[in-house]
Design a protein around this motif. Structure first.
Motif, PDB file in Angstrom:
ATOM      1  N   THR A   1      23.961 -20.592  61.948  1.00 36.49           N
ATOM      2  CA  THR A   1      24.460 -19.702  62.996  1.00 36.49           C
ATOM      3  C   THR A   1      25.912 -19.311  62.738  1.00 36.49           C
ATOM      4  OG1 THR A   1      22.955 -20.736  64.582  1.00 36.49           O
ATOM      5  CG2 THR A   1      24.775 -19.442  65.473  1.00 36.49           C
ATOM      6  N   ASP A   2      26.731 -20.307  62.356  1.00 35.47           N
ATOM      7  CA  ASP A   2      28.121 -19.991  62.030  1.00 35.47           C
ATOM      8  C   ASP A   2      28.208 -19.127  60.777  1.00 35.47           C
ATOM      9  OD1 ASP A   2      28.934 -21.386  64.203  1.00 35.47           O
ATOM     10  OD2 ASP A   2      29.682 -23.138  63.123  1.00 35.47           O
ATOM     11  N   LEU A   3      27.284 -19.325  59.843  1.00 39.18           N
ATOM     12  CA  LEU A   3      27.273 -18.496  58.643  1.00 39.18           C
ATOM     13  C   LEU A   3      27.017 -17.037  58.999  1.00 39.18           C
ATOM     14  CD1 LEU A   3      27.309 -18.275  55.552  1.00 39.18           C
ATOM     15  CD2 LEU A   3      24.877 -18.828  55.548  1.00 39.18           C
ATOM     16  N   LEU A   4      26.103 -16.807  59.940  1.00 40.77           N
ATOM     17  CA  LEU A   4      25.866 -15.431  60.400  1.00 40.77           C
ATOM     18  C   LEU A   4      27.117 -14.851  61.047  1.00 40.77           C
ATOM     19  CD1 LEU A   4      22.288 -15.651  61.988  1.00 40.77           C
ATOM     20  CD2 LEU A   4      22.929 -14.592  59.819  1.00 40.77           C
ATOM     21  N   ALA A   5      27.807 -15.650  61.854  1.00 42.85           N
ATOM     22  CA  ALA A   5      29.019 -15.152  62.514  1.00 42.85           C
ATOM     23  C   ALA A   5      30.096 -14.810  61.501  1.00 42.85           C
ATOM     24  CB  ALA A   5      29.530 -16.206  63.501  1.00 42.85           C
ATOM     25  N   VAL A   6      30.241 -15.626  60.456  1.00 48.39           N
ATOM     26  CA  VAL A   6      31.238 -15.333  59.419  1.00 48.39           C
ATOM     27  C   VAL A   6      30.865 -14.053  58.677  1.00 48.39           C
ATOM     28  CG1 VAL A   6      32.282 -16.182  57.290  1.00 48.39           C
ATOM     29  CG2 VAL A   6      31.891 -17.749  59.192  1.00 48.39           C
ATOM     30  N   ARG A   7      29.569 -13.887  58.387  1.00 47.23           N
ATOM     31  CA  ARG A   7      29.129 -12.671  57.706  1.00 47.23           C
ATOM     32  C   ARG A   7      29.470 -11.418  58.513  1.00 47.23           C
ATOM     33  NH1 ARG A   7      25.369 -12.463  53.466  1.00 47.23           N
ATOM     34  NH2 ARG A   7      25.712 -14.308  52.162  1.00 47.23           N
ATOM     35  N   LEU A   8      29.385 -11.514  59.823  1.00 44.32           N
ATOM     36  CA  LEU A   8      29.646 -10.362  60.672  1.00 44.32           C
ATOM     37  C   LEU A   8      31.082 -10.335  61.186  1.00 44.32           C
ATOM     38  CD1 LEU A   8      26.322 -10.401  62.699  1.00 44.32           C
ATOM     39  CD2 LEU A   8      26.943  -8.872  60.836  1.00 44.32           C
ATOM     40  N   GLY A   9      31.934 -11.246  60.704  1.00 45.15           N
ATOM     41  CA  GLY A   9      33.323 -11.267  61.151  1.00 45.15           C
ATOM     42  C   GLY A   9      34.097 -10.021  60.783  1.00 45.15           C
ATOM     43  N   GLY A  10      33.814  -9.437  59.618  1.00 41.76           N
ATOM     44  CA  GLY A  10      34.508  -8.207  59.229  1.00 41.76           C
ATOM     45  C   GLY A  10      34.163  -7.042  60.131  1.00 41.76           C
ATOM     46  N   ARG A  11      32.878  -6.871  60.435  1.00 42.24           N
ATOM     47  CA  ARG A  11      32.466  -5.798  61.342  1.00 42.24           C
ATOM     48  C   ARG A  11      33.023  -6.046  62.746  1.00 42.24           C
ATOM     49  NH1 ARG A  11      28.519  -1.961  62.674  1.00 42.24           N
ATOM     50  NH2 ARG A  11      27.635  -2.248  64.755  1.00 42.24           N
TER      51      ARG A  11
END
Length: 612
Positions: A464-474
């Motif tokens: 779940t945190d990995l998904l949040a990091v992936r979308l941190g730029g957007r």
């Protein structure tokens, strides 16, 4: 027949020279002048052929030619020649070089063509008589006296693999030890692993360590366009091994010949299937005392025929996985032999920074670092050079000429700051190692995270945190600019893929339940493009998977947006630092976060928050 062409060429040259050698000067005179010379008594002899062509000799030795008009009455010429007592002869041949020259010019091309056909025919016959017998011979490289210099010490890590291989070598050296215990040696060992993990290197190490003959061949060396040649080569290979028994046969890329039967398109492949059938027959295990062990390597075990994998043929299946952190450090040290390395290089740090690298990737990393050192005018590999080489391998060549517009540069800084801050704020995310806005390959910037330890299991919180990091730029773009951009395309694709696997394979969806639809294609950690064509579920289930995937991605985006809005001052400060310095490490990210974050008690926070 090697002398035929030079002899024919010499004959042609002689004929041409004969034709081109200039003869004595001959004067052509008119018929009237000829009769006048005869009447004046100047002509000594003449030769007249059937066509009226006259060649004659004057009394002073000169020669001449003329032509008698065939329409005229030549009786007066006969009387004149008789009166002047001119020697007259007749001939049926024509002038101009002789008939043998003409005959030679007609026969020489025929002789030349015939000789060429005779020479090529005999040459092809010799090749055919020897080639057909040699075509069915094995192309194995037999290593007996001069073995490779590779040893097991050159293969870093993989102690379990080397132990199993060493047992086979020991069995061939000392079969009586195993016979006392009633043990029989394995017929074959199949090494399975991703590309670049050292399967072929282990095979060469066996050749270096074994004190028995070693026959090495690739799977593609068996297959030919002629049916039956591959099977003949298999028979010849095992025949050579039996002559040298005990011996080892190493077949690299065995999937080229051992693929499943009955799956070939366009009517099948009789040659490949006959080759495989012969290989199965040779490995069937009827003769347990033959002392032949077959080593094989492949990175596509799912494509092998089941009959090849059963006990009695390939008894042992040895997995050669990607190296862990400790093994990567040892592999780097092995590949560093022969290179000058600076004292500041720590192989453990480099190994930690290269998760998922194979042995071939690590060798390429060191080679790139050496190239960078030469490009910089030196010969020493330092830590910075290795870091640059890692970026070159992962991201591509750095585009120094790719100048960004000022607003693009600021947007990239905001985007990468969002990735870095979300990674620093999420509890289960890997620590940030470096953030850069320098373009490399297709990427305009990058945020690198390094795990603190080698992971083998991933919890739901980590994913779940990995998904949040992936979308941190957007999320950073939405917070700062109020709209997204095309720079998040790869992030969205990666996040969607991770979320889909969480739902479809890992059973992390309350709506779908603990159901996993793994295809088995990830045996080696890779995905296949044919996976969507073999869905083992209905369209309704697919719709539910799509909905749950979108829910997870939206939830991760909401988590990232909430964290960045809460730490907006840190986001702006880190973006300014990145725009000014272009590249910062993880300590700078944590320092910016501490200086711009307010805790509940008014004191700086720890840089981590619990998942909301």
């Amino acid at each position: 027949m090697r002398w035929l062409l030079p002899v024919v060429a010499l004959i042609v040259l002689i004929v041409v020279l004969v034709r081109t050698i200039p003869s004595a000067p001959v004067t052509t005179v008119s018929y009237s002048a000829f009769t006048q010379k005869v009447g004046a008594g100047q002509v000594k002899a003449v030769d007249i052929n059937a066509n009226g062509a006259v060649s004659g000799t004057l009394k002073d030795g000169r020669t001449f030619t003329t032509q008698i008009p065939t329409v005229l009455d030549t009786s007066h010429l006969d009387q004149l020649l008789r009166t002047q007592k001119v020697e007259v002869t007749g001939s049926r041949t024509t002038s101009g070089g002789g008939g043998w020259v003409t005959l030679a010019f007609l026969l020489v091309p025929l002789l030349l063509i015939g000789g060429l056909f005779l020479w090529t025919g005999r040459r092809a016959g010799r090749a055919l008589s020897g080639g057909l017998s040699a075509m069915g011979r094995s192309k194995a490289k037999i290593i007996e006296a001069e073995r490779p210099t590779t040893r097991f010490t050159d293969v870093a890590g993989y102690e379990g693999v080397k132990q199993e291989i060493s047992e086979i070598v020991d069995f061939l050296r000392n079969p009586e030890r195993y016979a006392l215990a009633g043990a029989t040696g394995p017929r074959g060992v199949l090494m399975v692993g991703p590309p670049g993990t050292g399967k072929t290197l282990i095979g060469r190490a066996v050749a270096g360590e074994a004190e028995v003959p070693f026959l090495s061949v690739t799977g593609s060396a068996f297959v030919e366009m002629f049916v039956g040649v591959g099977a003949s080569r298999v028979r010849d290979l095992f025949g050579e091994a039996r002559k040298r028994a005990p011996s080892i046969i190493f077949i690299d890329e065995i999937d080229a010949v051992g693929s499943r039967r009955g799956t070939a398109r366009l009517g099948g492949n009789d040659e490949r299937e006959q080759t495989l059938n012969q290989l199965l027959a040779e490995m069937d295990g009827f003769d347990q005392s033959s002392g032949i062990v077959v080593l094989a390597a492949t990175n596509r075990p799912e494509s092998l025929d089941p009959a090849l994998l059963r006990p009695g043929r390939f008894d042992r299946h040895v997995t050669v996985p990607l190296p862990n952190q400790t093994e990567r450090a040892a592999i780097l040290a092995v590949h560093a032999h022969g290179k000058t390395v600076a004292p500041d290089v720590d192989w453990n740090v480099i190994a930690r920074a290269t998760p998922g690298f194979s042995g071939a990737d690590l060798a390429n990393l060191l080679n790139e670092a050496a190239i960078n050192a030469v490009r910089a005018g030196g010969t020493v590999i330092d830590a910075q050079g290795l870091d640059d080489a890692r970026d070159r391998v992962l991201l591509g060549r750095r585009e120094s000429s790719n100048a960004l517009l000022p607003e693009e540069r600021h947007a990239v800084a905001v985007h990468e700051s969002g990735h870095a801050l979300v990674a620093a704020l999420c509890e289960h995310a890997d620590p940030v190692a470096k953030v850069t806005i320098l373009p490399s390959g297709p990427a305009l910037g990058a945020t690198e995270q390094l795990p603190e330890a080698e992971r083998h299991l991933y919890t739901e919180g980590y994913l779940t945190d990995l998904l949040a990091v992936r979308l941190g730029g957007r999320a950073a773009e939405l917070v700062v600019f109020g709209e997204g951009s095309t720079g998040a395309a790869d992030d969205l694709a990666g996040a969607t893929q991770i979320a889909a696997r969480m739902i479809r394979e890992f059973g992390l969806s309350p709506a779908l339940g603990p159901v996993g639809y793994g295809t088995g294609a990830h045996r080696l950690g890779t995905e296949t493009a044919e996976e969507p064509l073999r869905r083992p579920y209905s369209e309704q289930t697919q719709r539910l998977i799509d909905e749950e995937t979108a829910r997870l991605v939206r939830q991760a985006e909401g988590q990232a947006v909430g964290l960045l809005r809460e730490h907006r001052s840190a986001l702006d400060a880190l973006a300014d630092v990145l725009a000014a310095r272009e590249t910062v490490d993880g300590t700078v990210v944590l320092d910016v976060l501490r200086r711009n974050r307010r805790g509940d008690d008014g004191l700086p926070g720890t840089g981590k928050v619990q998942e909301t």
